[in-house]
Design a protein around this motif. Structure first.
Motif, PDB file in Angstrom:
ATOM      1  N   ALA A 264       0.806  -1.220   0.000  1.00 16.43           N
ATOM      2  CA  ALA A 264       0.000   0.000   0.000  1.00 16.43           C
ATOM      3  C   ALA A 264       0.839   1.269   0.000  1.00 16.43           C
ATOM      4  O   ALA A 264       0.388   2.315  -0.476  1.00 16.43           O
ATOM      5  N   ARG A 265       2.048   1.199   0.522  1.00 10.29           N
ATOM      6  CA  ARG A 265       2.857   2.412   0.668  1.00 10.29           C
ATOM      7  C   ARG A 265       4.006   2.508  -0.334  1.00 10.29           C
ATOM      8  O   ARG A 265       4.506   3.599  -0.610  1.00 10.29           O
ATOM      9  N   TYR A 266       4.445   1.383  -0.874  1.00  6.21           N
ATOM     10  CA  TYR A 266       5.551   1.380  -1.827  1.00  6.21           C
ATOM     11  C   TYR A 266       5.169   2.114  -3.101  1.00  6.21           C
ATOM     12  O   TYR A 266       4.081   1.942  -3.640  1.00  6.21           O
ATOM     13  N   ASN A 267       6.098   2.940  -3.592  1.00  6.01           N
ATOM     14  CA  ASN A 267       5.905   3.627  -4.866  1.00  6.01           C
ATOM     15  C   ASN A 267       7.162   3.414  -5.698  1.00  6.01           C
ATOM     16  O   ASN A 267       8.217   3.978  -5.399  1.00  6.01           O
ATOM     17  N   LYS A 268       7.063   2.594  -6.712  1.00  2.72           N
ATOM     18  CA  LYS A 268       8.237   2.199  -7.483  1.00  2.72           C
ATOM     19  C   LYS A 268       8.908   3.388  -8.156  1.00  2.72           C
ATOM     20  O   LYS A 268      10.141   3.495  -8.156  1.00  2.72           O
ATOM     21  N   GLU A 269       8.133   4.278  -8.737  1.00  2.00           N
ATOM     22  CA  GLU A 269       8.723   5.423  -9.438  1.00  2.00           C
ATOM     23  C   GLU A 269       9.562   6.277  -8.489  1.00  2.00           C
ATOM     24  O   GLU A 269      10.707   6.637  -8.797  1.00  2.00           O
ATOM     25  N   ALA A 270       8.989   6.602  -7.335  1.00  2.00           N
ATOM     26  CA  ALA A 270       9.721   7.420  -6.368  1.00  2.00           C
ATOM     27  C   ALA A 270      10.907   6.656  -5.801  1.00  2.00           C
ATOM     28  O   ALA A 270      11.996   7.215  -5.621  1.00  2.00           O
ATOM     29  N   ALA A 271      10.714   5.371  -5.511  1.00  2.00           N
ATOM     30  CA  ALA A 271      11.794   4.564  -4.944  1.00  2.00           C
ATOM     31  C   ALA A 271      12.959   4.450  -5.907  1.00  2.00           C
ATOM     32  O   ALA A 271      14.128   4.571  -5.512  1.00  2.00           O
ATOM     33  N   ASP A 272      12.676   4.222  -7.167  1.00  2.00           N
ATOM     34  CA  ASP A 272      13.740   4.086  -8.164  1.00  2.00           C
ATOM     35  C   ASP A 272      14.512   5.396  -8.335  1.00  2.00           C
ATOM     36  O   ASP A 272      15.745   5.395  -8.437  1.00  2.00           O
ATOM     37  N   LEU A 273      13.788   6.504  -8.359  1.00  2.00           N
ATOM     38  CA  LEU A 273      14.444   7.807  -8.510  1.00  2.00           C
ATOM     39  C   LEU A 273      15.298   8.124  -7.288  1.00  2.00           C
ATOM     40  O   LEU A 273      16.454   8.565  -7.417  1.00  2.00           O
ATOM     41  N   ALA A 274      14.761   7.885  -6.100  1.00  2.00           N
ATOM     42  CA  ALA A 274      15.518   8.147  -4.878  1.00  2.00           C
ATOM     43  C   ALA A 274      16.753   7.248  -4.807  1.00  2.00           C
ATOM     44  O   ALA A 274      17.833   7.690  -4.372  1.00  2.00           O
ATOM     45  N   TRP A 275      16.603   6.001  -5.215  1.00  2.00           N
ATOM     46  CA  TRP A 275      17.744   5.074  -5.189  1.00  2.00           C
ATOM     47  C   TRP A 275      18.849   5.533  -6.124  1.00  2.00           C
ATOM     48  O   TRP A 275      20.025   5.539  -5.749  1.00  2.00           O
ATOM     49  N   ARG A 276      18.487   5.934  -7.340  1.00  2.00           N
ATOM     50  CA  ARG A 276      19.498   6.390  -8.297  1.00  2.00           C
ATOM     51  C   ARG A 276      20.207   7.630  -7.771  1.00  2.00           C
ATOM     52  O   ARG A 276      21.441   7.754  -7.885  1.00  2.00           O
ATOM     53  N   ARG A 277      19.448   8.541  -7.200  1.00  2.00           N
ATOM     54  CA  ARG A 277      20.050   9.744  -6.623  1.00  2.00           C
ATOM     55  C   ARG A 277      20.992   9.384  -5.474  1.00  2.00           C
ATOM     56  O   ARG A 277      22.077   9.958  -5.333  1.00  2.00           O
ATOM     57  N   THR A 278      20.583   8.420  -4.660  1.00  2.00           N
ATOM     58  CA  THR A 278      21.386   7.998  -3.514  1.00  2.00           C
ATOM     59  C   THR A 278      22.706   7.383  -3.966  1.00  2.00           C
ATOM     60  O   THR A 278      23.780   7.734  -3.450  1.00  2.00           O
ATOM     61  N   VAL A 279      22.634   6.478  -4.903  1.00  2.00           N
ATOM     62  CA  VAL A 279      23.843   5.816  -5.400  1.00  2.00           C
ATOM     63  C   VAL A 279      24.798   6.829  -6.014  1.00  2.00           C
ATOM     64  O   VAL A 279      26.014   6.810  -5.754  1.00  2.00           O
TER      65      VAL A 279
END
Length: 287
Positions: A264-279
């Motif tokens: 219910a809370r996971y958002n793939k688009e936001a998670a993927d963008l945040a992950w790329r920025r983090t890396v």
């Protein structure tokens, strides 16, 4: 049977239960009222909760990785690094949510290792016997940790990483929820931290901001009113103190949007963008 509908009110109720009240009975009563029946509440609950059965996106026996369990004088951790990597590796401490070193956080640790880092998933509940299987128990134990000792333990983990023979001497820390708040606090006191990334974590005390040395990347969920209430003041304090930081707010997503085990809370688009920025942030600051 149709998939249950999860409303924002249900998500907000779950967030209050897992971060403020810890009262499961009161939460289930409220969820029942919101869904219309006990049966409907029981169907919705797994969509709100972090399901450990879905926690593995990188196999625990992935042939591309070298993985080990470590014990640093009573502080336990889970280490993953790319197998056969040439040269020394930048290192990152991964700090869990208020449920401890779960299978999901172990998976995040492996995922980070595949990006070219030596990653250490710490178990900050080690002083209390380690992460229990029951999430409610883990949340209770988190509340019993001594704040100052927790920061000191983080420094021990970071020191271990900075001196590891396979590491390049540069250490970062990333944390989620409770762990994101710890990254902010650690940054105000750590001598070993070279870069910090906090996902939807509570801000550090404003009076401590001038002591921050490491650059910070701060990810926030647009719908996370509880945590976001502190963004403006924190940003102003960081700016006034001349600190290096960047803030990213992901509109329309909830607290824990990175946790892919919570449907219910996971958002793939936001998670993927945040992950790329983090890396990219870690690669730029830990080289």
């Amino acid at each position: 049977m149709e998939k249950p509908i999860v409303t924002q009110a249900m998500i907000d109720a779950f967030d209050e239960f897992t971060h403020v009240t810890f009262d499961r009975r009161a939460f289930m009563s409220r969820l029942t009222a919101l869904t219309g029946s006990a049966a409907a509440a029981a169907a919705v609950l797994p969509l709100l909760s972090a399901g450990q059965a879905a926690a593995q996106t990188v196999p625990a026996d992935d042939a591309r990785l070298t993985i080990e369990e470590v014990d640093l004088n009573g502080l336990k951790g889970y280490v993953a690094r790319p197998k056969g990597a040439a040269g020394k590796l930048p290192t990152v401490l991964v700090i869990h949510e208020n449920r401890g070193l779960t299978p999901h956080i172990r998976d995040v640790t492996r995922k980070l290792a595949l990006e070219g880092f030596m990653a250490l998933g710490a178990d900050f509940l080690s002083p209390l016997g380690g992460t229990p299987a029951n999430e409610d128990e883990a949340r209770t134990l988190i509340g019993k940790l001594d704040s100052a000792q927790t920061v000191a333990n983080a420094e021990k983990y970071l020191d271990w990483l900075s001196m590891h023979p396979r590491g390049n001497g540069k250490t970062g820390a990333m944390g989620f929820c409770w762990g994101g708040g710890q990254v902010n606090r650690i940054a105000t006191q750590s001598k070993a931290l070279d870069a910090g990334v906090a996902y939807y974590g509570a801000q550090a005390p404003l009076a401590d901001v001038p002591a921050i040395q490491a650059p910070l990347m701060l990810h926030y969920a647009g719908l996370d009113a509880r945590i976001n209430a502190g963004i403006e003041a924190y940003s102003a304090a960081l700016t006034a103190a001349g600190k290096r930081f960047e803030i990213h707010i992901y509109d329309g997503v909830n607290h824990a949007f990175n946790n892919d085990t919570s449907a219910a809370r996971y958002n793939k688009e936001a998670a993927d963008l945040a992950w790329r920025r983090t890396v990219d942030f870690f690669k730029a600051n830990l080289a």
